[in-house]
Design a protein around this motif. Structure first.
Motif, mmCIF file in Angstrom:
data_model
loop_
_atom_site.group_PDB
_atom_site.id
_atom_site.type_symbol
_atom_site.label_atom_id
_atom_site.label_comp_id
_atom_site.label_asym_id
_atom_site.label_seq_id
_atom_site.Cartn_x
_atom_site.Cartn_y
_atom_site.Cartn_z
ATOM 1 N N GLU A 1 0.942 -1.349 0.051
ATOM 2 C CA GLU A 1 -0.074 0.132 0.056
ATOM 3 C C GLU A 1 0.767 0.979 0.003
ATOM 4 O O GLU A 1 0.541 2.276 -0.596
ATOM 5 N N LEU A 2 2.044 1.461 0.701
ATOM 6 C CA LEU A 2 2.874 2.195 0.807
ATOM 7 C C LEU A 2 3.626 2.498 -0.675
ATOM 8 O O LEU A 2 3.623 3.707 -1.227
ATOM 9 N N ILE A 3 3.874 1.448 -1.252
ATOM 10 C CA ILE A 3 4.408 1.517 -2.527
ATOM 11 C C ILE A 3 3.395 2.147 -3.695
ATOM 12 O O ILE A 3 3.847 3.297 -4.463
ATOM 13 N N ALA A 4 2.114 1.923 -3.565
ATOM 14 C CA ALA A 4 1.068 2.513 -4.288
ATOM 15 C C ALA A 4 1.015 4.044 -4.068
ATOM 16 O O ALA A 4 0.696 4.750 -4.772
ATOM 17 N N LEU A 5 1.047 4.437 -2.718
ATOM 18 C CA LEU A 5 0.996 5.694 -2.148
ATOM 19 C C LEU A 5 2.191 6.655 -2.385
ATOM 20 O O LEU A 5 1.933 7.868 -3.151
ATOM 21 N N TYR A 6 3.483 5.943 -2.299
ATOM 22 C CA TYR A 6 4.426 6.615 -2.964
ATOM 23 C C TYR A 6 4.490 7.203 -4.472
ATOM 24 O O TYR A 6 4.657 8.273 -4.864
ATOM 25 N N ALA A 7 4.003 6.006 -5.215
ATOM 26 C CA ALA A 7 3.977 6.374 -6.454
ATOM 27 C C ALA A 7 3.061 7.288 -7.266
ATOM 28 O O ALA A 7 3.278 8.147 -7.837
ATOM 29 N N ASP A 8 1.851 7.231 -6.460
ATOM 30 C CA ASP A 8 0.899 8.134 -6.786
ATOM 31 C C ASP A 8 1.277 9.578 -6.425
ATOM 32 O O ASP A 8 1.086 10.451 -7.210
ATOM 33 N N THR A 9 1.965 9.872 -5.262
ATOM 34 C CA THR A 9 2.173 11.212 -4.852
ATOM 35 C C THR A 9 3.425 11.764 -5.770
ATOM 36 O O THR A 9 3.200 12.929 -6.150
ATOM 37 N N ILE A 10 4.247 10.882 -6.155
ATOM 38 C CA ILE A 10 5.345 11.405 -7.055
ATOM 39 C C ILE A 10 4.830 11.615 -8.556
ATOM 40 O O ILE A 10 5.145 12.679 -9.013
ATOM 41 N N ASN A 11 3.938 10.886 -9.000
ATOM 42 C CA ASN A 11 3.221 11.218 -10.353
ATOM 43 C C ASN A 11 2.458 12.458 -10.171
ATOM 44 O O ASN A 11 2.406 13.135 -11.068
ATOM 45 N N LYS A 12 1.836 12.680 -9.327
ATOM 46 C CA LYS A 12 0.992 13.881 -9.132
ATOM 47 C C LYS A 12 1.862 15.242 -9.072
ATOM 48 O O LYS A 12 1.752 16.100 -9.444
#
Length: 372
Positions: free
Chosen positions: A218-229
């Motif tokens: 879940e952290l992996i998905a959260l970090y990726a989403d934040t970077i992409n935004k």
């Protein structure tokens, strides 16, 4: 032998021979900082000394044949705290203990989130403008910590952000403003430094997270989403890369584990232009995770030359490892660099400045031989 030869890359970074960013702090700067603490010189005098040393090391980088030059992060104490603590809503504090590396502990320092996150007036914009002014025809490269690092290292004070999604939303927006500010200052090559992905690759750390009730995926998905935004809607002529590190303090390390647990999200789910990957030891695993590199425009910079010690790698062995990586990623998408900077903190790794330059020269010479 290398599988095939490709022509040298053009003017767009990352370059065939590149570097991560930080360089050993010269003695003049170390002495000047002590003088500043003791009240013998003021902030303006310290900055003048930093300027002169940055000019010197930039000329040295040019002399070595590097296309991208950095200021070596010479004005910083840490690779991440100095940037993060100057975001709106973030403050530094004196922690009870430092960060633990293998048989080493850093000096005590921390950051805490005490207000809503934003980006307004930041001293590193002026730092970059100075680098840009002396870079000449070379590409001025700016390095800042990834937004992941505030989530990983920041102490969020009670009552500031009760909703984690609001925190990550504001963090992404602050970074989006930072990226625009550096671009407006003339930056066309920006690197996000990130140890969170090595943290999430470590089986030891993943087990610890699970035991505490946190799902690492879940952290992996959260970090990726934040970077992409954070990087969305960036200008077409701005290259953003990410450097992934397993820790770099006084030639020691923090994490161990290959890229497999994060590889699919990292290489096929984060919208940056390239990755600087630590690959100088067995702790980073093999090249198999590179099979998730699907994009033909994604550059992979192989950190096959260590910055942790002075011994020069056998050039033929480095070429052979590039050859192995080229089984997963086209040679035309590969580049070469040290695995990390030489001084993630002002203490620096255990080698001399001349040994540092020899390492960077080694990278350039090997790359020139590979990509003729």
């Amino acid at each position: 032998m290398i599988i095939k030869q490709q022509s040298l890359q053009g003017n767009r970074p990352p370059f065939r021979a590149d570097q991560v960013g930080s360089l050993l702090r010269p003695d003049k700067i170390k002495q000047a900082r002590l003088q500043k603490v003791n009240g013998d010189i003021n902030a303006e005098q310290l900055r003048d000394i930093e300027n002169q040393e940055i000019k010197r090391i930039v000329e040295k980088q040019k002399e070595l044949g590097l296309n991208a030059v950095t200021d070596g992060e010479l004005r910083r104490s840490w690779w991440h705290f100095d940037f993060l603590e100057n975001l709106d809503g973030v403050e530094r504090f004196e922690a009870n203990s430092g960060l633990q590396f293998q048989n080493q502990e850093t000096k005590a320092r921390g950051i805490k989130v005490t207000g809503k996150l934003d980006f307004s007036d930041h001293p590193m914009i002026e730092d970059f403008k100075f680098l840009k002014s002396i870079a000449g025809e070379h590409c001025a490269k700016m390095t800042i910590p990834s937004p992941s690092m505030l989530r990983l290292r920041g102490d969020i004070q009670q009552g500031i952000y009760n909703d984690p999604e609001e925190f990550m939303h504001d963090l992404a927006n602050a970074y989006k403003k930072a990226i625009r500010a550096f671009y407006d200052a003339g930056c066309h090559y920006l690197q996000l430094d990130d140890t969170a992905w090595a943290f999430l690759s470590s089986e030891e750390e993943r087990e610890r997270m699970r035991s505490q009730g946190t799902d690492p995926d879940e952290l992996i998905a959260l970090y990726a989403d934040t970077i992409n935004k954070a990087v969305e809607d960036r200008p077409d002529n701005l290259t953003i890369t990410m450097h992934i590190c397993r820790g770099n303090f006084r030639s020691t390390w923090m994490y161990s584990g290959g890229y497999e647990p994060v590889a699919e999200t990292l290489f096929d789910g984060i919208n940056v232009d390239g990755f600087f990957l630590e690959y100088d030891s067995d702790r980073a695993g093999d090249f198999n995770p590179l099979r998730f590199v699907k994009r033909k425009d994604l550059q992979i910079v192989l950190g096959l030359v260590t910055s942790k010690h002075s011994d020069l790698e056998n050039p033929e062995e480095v070429k052979q490892r590039i050859n192995e990586a080229a089984h997963f990623v086209d040679l035309n998408q590969l580049c070469l660099s040290p695995q990390c900077g030489f001084a993630s903190t002002e203490e620096g790794n255990i080698l001399t400045e001349e040994q540092q330059w020899a390492k960077l020269r080694h990278v350039v010479e090997i790359a020139q031989d590979v990509w003729k």
